[in-house]
Design a protein around this motif. Structure first.
Motif, PDB file in Angstrom:
ATOM      1  N   GLN A 113      -1.480  -0.400  -6.525  1.00  7.13           N
ATOM      2  CA  GLN A 113      -2.409   0.167  -5.487  1.00  7.13           C
ATOM      3  C   GLN A 113      -3.357  -1.415  -4.968  1.00  7.13           C
ATOM      4  OE1 GLN A 113      -4.671   3.033  -7.426  1.00  7.13           O
ATOM      5  NE2 GLN A 113      -3.734   4.576  -6.707  1.00  7.13           N
ATOM      6  N   HIS A 114      -3.294  -1.515  -4.018  1.00  2.07           N
ATOM      7  CA  HIS A 114      -4.205  -2.537  -3.469  1.00  2.07           C
ATOM      8  C   HIS A 114      -5.691  -1.985  -2.536  1.00  2.07           C
ATOM      9  CE1 HIS A 114      -4.794  -6.229  -0.587  1.00  2.07           C
ATOM     10  NE2 HIS A 114      -5.527  -6.633  -1.563  1.00  2.07           N
ATOM     11  N   CYS A 115      -6.625  -2.483  -3.258  1.00  2.00           N
ATOM     12  CA  CYS A 115      -8.019  -1.826  -2.417  1.00  2.00           C
ATOM     13  C   CYS A 115      -8.003  -0.317  -2.502  1.00  2.00           C
ATOM     14  CB  CYS A 115      -8.237  -2.475  -1.227  1.00  2.00           C
ATOM     15  SG  CYS A 115      -8.526  -4.392  -1.142  1.00  2.00           S
ATOM     16  N   GLY A 116      -7.400   0.322  -3.525  1.00  6.39           N
ATOM     17  CA  GLY A 116      -7.244   1.923  -3.712  1.00  6.39           C
ATOM     18  C   GLY A 116      -6.199   2.502  -2.961  1.00  6.39           C
ATOM     19  N   ARG A 117      -5.011   1.512  -2.208  1.00  7.25           N
ATOM     20  CA  ARG A 117      -4.078   2.345  -1.349  1.00  7.25           C
ATOM     21  C   ARG A 117      -2.915   1.934  -2.219  1.00  7.25           C
ATOM     22  NH1 ARG A 117      -2.429   0.542   4.708  1.00  7.25           N
ATOM     23  NH2 ARG A 117      -1.579   2.693   5.334  1.00  7.25           N
ATOM     24  N   THR A 118      -1.942   2.821  -2.323  1.00  6.41           N
ATOM     25  CA  THR A 118      -0.741   2.576  -3.052  1.00  6.41           C
ATOM     26  C   THR A 118       0.159   1.725  -2.008  1.00  6.41           C
ATOM     27  OG1 THR A 118      -0.773   4.674  -4.218  1.00  6.41           O
ATOM     28  CG2 THR A 118       1.289   3.430  -4.359  1.00  6.41           C
ATOM     29  N   VAL A 119       0.594   0.660  -2.577  1.00  5.28           N
ATOM     30  CA  VAL A 119       1.494  -0.100  -1.519  1.00  5.28           C
ATOM     31  C   VAL A 119       2.777  -0.419  -2.134  1.00  5.28           C
ATOM     32  CG1 VAL A 119      -0.730  -1.353  -0.662  1.00  5.28           C
ATOM     33  CG2 VAL A 119       0.597  -2.211  -2.724  1.00  5.28           C
ATOM     34  N   ALA A 120       3.134  -0.072  -3.295  1.00  2.00           N
ATOM     35  CA  ALA A 120       4.368  -0.023  -3.931  1.00  2.00           C
ATOM     36  C   ALA A 120       4.865   0.680  -5.153  1.00  2.00           C
ATOM     37  CB  ALA A 120       4.656  -1.659  -4.487  1.00  2.00           C
ATOM     38  N   GLY A 121       5.848   1.300  -4.958  1.00  3.56           N
ATOM     39  CA  GLY A 121       6.367   2.316  -6.007  1.00  3.56           C
ATOM     40  C   GLY A 121       7.626   2.365  -6.337  1.00  3.56           C
ATOM     41  N   VAL A 122       8.015   2.409  -7.760  1.00  5.28           N
ATOM     42  CA  VAL A 122       9.277   2.501  -8.473  1.00  5.28           C
ATOM     43  C   VAL A 122       9.276   3.857  -9.465  1.00  5.28           C
ATOM     44  CG1 VAL A 122      10.890   1.512  -9.982  1.00  5.28           C
ATOM     45  CG2 VAL A 122       9.508   0.082  -8.417  1.00  5.28           C
ATOM     46  N   VAL A 123      10.338   4.718  -9.259  1.00  4.79           N
ATOM     47  CA  VAL A 123      10.688   5.509 -10.216  1.00  4.79           C
ATOM     48  C   VAL A 123      12.317   5.263 -10.448  1.00  4.79           C
ATOM     49  CG1 VAL A 123      10.997   8.128 -10.392  1.00  4.79           C
ATOM     50  CG2 VAL A 123       9.046   7.293  -9.357  1.00  4.79           C
ATOM     51  N   TYR A 124      12.234   5.147 -11.897  1.00  6.72           N
ATOM     52  CA  TYR A 124      13.706   4.810 -12.252  1.00  6.72           C
ATOM     53  C   TYR A 124      14.180   5.923 -13.528  1.00  6.72           C
ATOM     54  CZ  TYR A 124      17.235   2.001 -14.697  1.00  6.72           C
ATOM     55  OH  TYR A 124      18.542   1.740 -15.248  1.00  6.72           O
ATOM     56  N   ALA A 125      15.044   6.535 -13.242  1.00  4.98           N
ATOM     57  CA  ALA A 125      15.799   7.337 -14.280  1.00  4.98           C
ATOM     58  C   ALA A 125      16.838   6.697 -14.864  1.00  4.98           C
ATOM     59  CB  ALA A 125      16.237   8.649 -13.560  1.00  4.98           C
TER      60      ALA A 125
END
Length: 266
Positions: A113-125
């Motif tokens: 999160q940058h300044c409260g906003r999600t900017v990158a995400g990873v989900v790895y199974a």
């Protein structure tokens, strides 16, 4: 993955490397007798050494690379620079009950999160070797077993009768009758089928990919949904708050299916 210049791309690449490291820890203990399993809030809420070691690995990598960043992890809570504009939100092993039973649906979830906003995400199974990624403004992608990444888009279905929907149940299901069973009873007759996969992060990633048409759950936590919610949104879907009184409760899907689901779940 998206190759165009994006100010958050370097963080996504770093999150992928952390997810691979955590996944390797998961696999090193999976289906072994060396899990060191314990309970947390109650007998239904379990933790293993893989949860703890993978979070510790991620925390070390963040501290070494970005010492001015904050971190919120499921196992050790908040740490790092509390006033930072950057905060990592991490579930080191989502689907611990599956994992502890030897079932292969579990994942690591890492968001920035940058300044409260999600900017990158990873989900790895890691057992499935499915890597779901998104960077804000750059789309959502799935890489499977080393193949080229494929851009994701949510299902285009509009009828519940044609839809496969997923859900889950809260850890306090034995003491709070508001445990999602009434929602299941209301919606079950109207859907093609219902799934209980056991990992909210993976459920949401499957919504992003169109493998599932919708998802809802009550009493989650920020680390369960932070990365995967961005992946759904970047895949053209929506993740909405379901209600304010049961932790992080969400409903997700394309706009049409989400609207249909809200006729029955609450």
């Amino acid at each position: 993955m998206e190759t165009s210049q994006n100010p958050y791309r370097e963080y996504l690449d770093f999150a992928v490397r952390m997810a691979w490291q955590a996944g390797a820890i998961h696999l090193s203990y999976f289906r072994s007798r060396d899990l060191e399993m314990h309970t947390k809030s109650n007998v239904y809420d379990v933790v293993t050494r893989a949860d703890r070691e993978s979070e510790a690995c991620i925390a070390r990598m963040i501290a070494a690379r970005y010492p001015s960043h904050a971190l919120l992890g499921e196992e050790e809570g908040a740490r790092g620079a509390a006033q930072s504009d950057y905060r990592w939100v991490v579930d080191p092993l989502d689907g611990t009950t599956n994992y502890s039973q030897g079932l292969p649906v579990f994942a690591v979830s890492i968001a920035l999160q940058h300044c409260g906003r999600t900017v990158a995400g990873v989900v790895y199974a890691p057992y499935l070797d499915e890597l779901f990624t998104a960077v804000r403004g750059g789309g959502a992608f799935l890489s499977v077993r080393g193949a080229a990444a494929q851009r994701l888009h949510v299902s285009d279905k509009s009828a519940l009768a044609e839809s496969v929907i997923a859900t889950g149940f809260p850890y306090d299901k034995d003491v709070d009758p508001d445990n999602n069973s009434a929602n299941v009873a209301r919606i079950l007759p109207h859907v093609r089928d219902l799934r209980r996969m056991g990992s909210a992060a993976y459920d949401l990633a499957c919504v992003a990919s169109g493998m599932l048409d919708g998802f809802w759950e009550l009493a989650l936590h920020e680390w369960d949904v932070c990365a995967a919610s961005l992946i759904v949104e970047e895949a053209g879907g929506e993740v909405r708050p379901l209600r304010p009184d049961r932790g992080v409760s969400v409903v997700a899907g394309n706009a049409a299916i989400l609207g249909e689901m809200l006729r029955y779940v609450r």
